[in-house]
Design an enzyme around this catalytic site. Structure first.
Site, PDB file in Angstrom:
ATOM      1  N   ASP A  52       0.837  -1.225  -0.189  1.00 12.12           N
ATOM      2  CA  ASP A  52       0.060  -0.109   0.054  1.00 12.12           C
ATOM      3  C   ASP A  52       0.772   1.166   0.009  1.00 12.12           C
ATOM      4  O   ASP A  52       0.775   2.120   0.770  1.00 12.12           O
ATOM      5  CB  ASP A  52      -1.084  -0.015   1.011  1.00 12.12           C
ATOM      6  CG  ASP A  52      -2.065   1.063   1.169  1.00 12.12           C
ATOM      7  OD1 ASP A  52      -2.139   1.648   0.086  1.00 12.12           O
ATOM      8  OD2 ASP A  52      -2.811   1.172   2.191  1.00 12.12           O
ATOM      9  N   LYS A  66       0.807   3.772  -2.029  1.00  3.62           N
ATOM     10  CA  LYS A  66       0.319   5.105  -2.467  1.00  3.62           C
ATOM     11  C   LYS A  66       1.301   6.006  -3.186  1.00  3.62           C
ATOM     12  O   LYS A  66       1.304   7.018  -2.863  1.00  3.62           O
ATOM     13  CB  LYS A  66      -0.165   5.545  -1.200  1.00  3.62           C
ATOM     14  CG  LYS A  66      -1.448   4.784  -0.570  1.00  3.62           C
ATOM     15  CD  LYS A  66      -2.177   5.951   0.434  1.00  3.62           C
ATOM     16  CE  LYS A  66      -3.228   5.026   1.012  1.00  3.62           C
ATOM     17  NZ  LYS A  66      -3.104   4.056   2.130  1.00  3.62           N
ATOM     18  N   ASP A 123       3.839  10.342  -7.225  1.00  3.70           N
ATOM     19  CA  ASP A 123       4.723  11.270  -7.685  1.00  3.70           C
ATOM     20  C   ASP A 123       5.087  11.363  -9.287  1.00  3.70           C
ATOM     21  O   ASP A 123       4.190  10.698  -9.874  1.00  3.70           O
ATOM     22  CB  ASP A 123       6.303  10.734  -7.129  1.00  3.70           C
ATOM     23  CG  ASP A 123       7.252  11.922  -6.615  1.00  3.70           C
ATOM     24  OD1 ASP A 123       7.324  13.003  -7.597  1.00  3.70           O
ATOM     25  OD2 ASP A 123       7.824  11.967  -5.700  1.00  3.70           O
TER      26      ASP A 123
END
Ligand code: S5P
Length: 451
Positions: free
Chosen positions: A289, A291, A294
């Protein structure tokens, strides 16, 4: 004016009529409700606003009236409460701004929707959809009358808060008790209500798909069907031993383990070896996870480099789309032997999350064009085109964690939010006996007949 006197007034000014009326759907009704005449009686309009006002939630930003009958009602409530008004047009303007909503508002404004009579609720749902497309949040709906023909169950099945000042049964019972209608008419009305009972809302049961175009998603589905479990354990424990011990106990009952590898205080690459071993032995997938959020180049470095070397072991990873389409494109163009499947986060479960309708709509402009994307992490959003729906914020015991997390029950996540996979963290790993607790979650999801 008290509610009963208001009902008498509605009768006196012919907003409630008895006789033989053909309704829009062709059926014959002995009662007719038409609230449009109220505008000829300004003092009754004021009384109506006074009846509605005690029910208005504190956090309403805008009141919205739906033309025509409810529009003046919303106007009076707006004047009385000083909460600004919006008008939802019947059709968008064909020239100029093509606006569908008149008045000033901003994305995320919480709306009180005022309605005169609610019947099946179908037209109200259309209005709600249009307002939500504009980024507005339907906080509350107040209607003068509920005809009890499915509208309130439809709205509550979609988690909208509805307050009706009167139901059609209230009207009939009150007017009979107060000798405004005779026994013969009362019996006829009761028989009418009985023979046209509230149609039950038949939302088709959510079934977990059997097929997926992506091999990793197919594997996940196969595991879920074979174990009769759509549970993903979110193992947010902070030592390697705790994570591994937890998964040794719960592994047989989950289809994937989701971890945050960067919260481990004693991470070593040995951990990854053991983790993979337990996953193979117990037949579940691994989700990191991370996430990602960028620019494309940095994301590729975060995926492939550093001590965690995520792409080398994770079957799936989560990713935010805040950087736009480039985030997905860089991963699509990445030439590598081992590329985890992607689960973009479209809506977050935390209170006040900025993932509003606009954000979601922008994500959907490119979401479906990337074969690495197998599903989305979301709440209300319903992914299309075969993408799977993963929903965190699921807990049997509590509604929140006092740090912004908001929980739903497994039943709500499946039957109302139409989730395919439930992500459960503290509900499982904080339990005294996770292997016993997980049985409760399994029973709850199996009850929903998702398999
Ligand atoms: O919107 C989200 C997205 C995610 S991935 N809300 C979430 O809670 N999550 C993750 O799901 C979160 O980071 C945590 O790992 C898990 C929920 O854990 P719980 O303990 O609140 O069930």
């Amino acid at each position: 004016m008290n509610p009963n006197s208001f009902l008498h007034a509605l009768l006196d000014i012919n907003c409630i009529r008895f006789g033989k009326f053909t309704l829009k759907n062709g059926s014959i009704s002995p009662i007719y409700l038409d609230m449009r005449n109220l505008i000829s009686y300004p003092s009754l309009m004021e009384d109506l606003a006074a009846l509605m006002m005690p029910h208005i939630s504190e956090n309403i930003d805008r009141i919205c009236g739906v033309p025509y009958a409810a529009l003046p009602m919303a106007t009076v409530v707006s004047m009385k409460t000083q909460i600004p008004l919006l008008i939802k047009r019947k059709e968008a303007k064909s020239h100029g701004t093509k606006k569908i909503i008149e008045g000033e508002y901003k994305t995320g404004d919480r709306i009180l929707l005022v309605e005169d009579v609610i019947t099946s609720g179908a037209s109200l749902i259309e209005t709600i959809d249009e307002l939500e497309k504009e980024g507005l949040i339907i906080e509350q709906i107040i209607t003068l009358v509920d005809r009890e023909q499915g509208g309130s169950s439809l709205l509550s099945s979609k988690s909208y808060a509805l307050k009706s000042l009167f139901t059609i049964s209230d009207i009939i019972n009150t007017l009979f008790k107060e000798n405004k209608i005779n026994e013969a008419l009362f019996d006829e009305l009761v028989a009418y209500l009985k023979q046209s009972p509230t149609p039950e809302i038949k939302t088709p049961k959510r079934k977990l798909p059997a097929q997926h175009a992506h091999p990793t998603a197919q594997k996940l589905l196969d595991i879920a069907h074979s174990k009769r479990s759509n549970l993903i354990a979110s193992v947010d424990l902070t030592t390697c031993a705790e994570v591994l011990n937890f998964l040794r106990k719960t592994g047989p009952f989950i289809c994937a383990a989701k971890i945050h590898v960067d919260i481990l205080v004693d991470f070593t690459t040995d951990f990854l070896r053991e983790l993979k071993q337990i996953a193979i032995e117990n037949n579940f997938l691994l989700i990191e996870d991370r996430k990602f959020a960028d620019i494309g180049n940095t994301q590729l470095l975060q995926l492939s480099q550093g001590i965690y070397s995520i792409a080398s072991w994770a079957d799936m990873v989560t990713i935010h789309l805040i950087a736009g389409e480039a985030a997905l494109k860089a991963i699509k163009d990445w030439e590598t032997d081992r590329k985890p499947a992607l689960i973009p986060i479209i809506e977050m479960s935390s209170a006040g999350a900025l993932t509003d309708k606009n954000y979601v709509e922008n994500c959907t402009k490119f979401l479906y064009n990337y074969p690495d994307v197998v599903g989305t992490v979301c709440q209300k959003f319903e992914p299309e085109k075969g993408l799977l729906k993963f929903t965190p914020g699921v807990n049997l015991a509590t509604k929140s964690d006092n740090k912004g997390q908001q929980y739903n029950s497994p039943e709500f996540a499946i039957s109302t939010l139409h989730s395919d996979f439930l992500i459960i963290g503290r509900g499982l790993y904080e339990a005294a006996n996770p292997e016993i607790e997980i049985e409760k979650y399994l029973a709850a999801v199996r009850e929903c007949e998702i398999f």
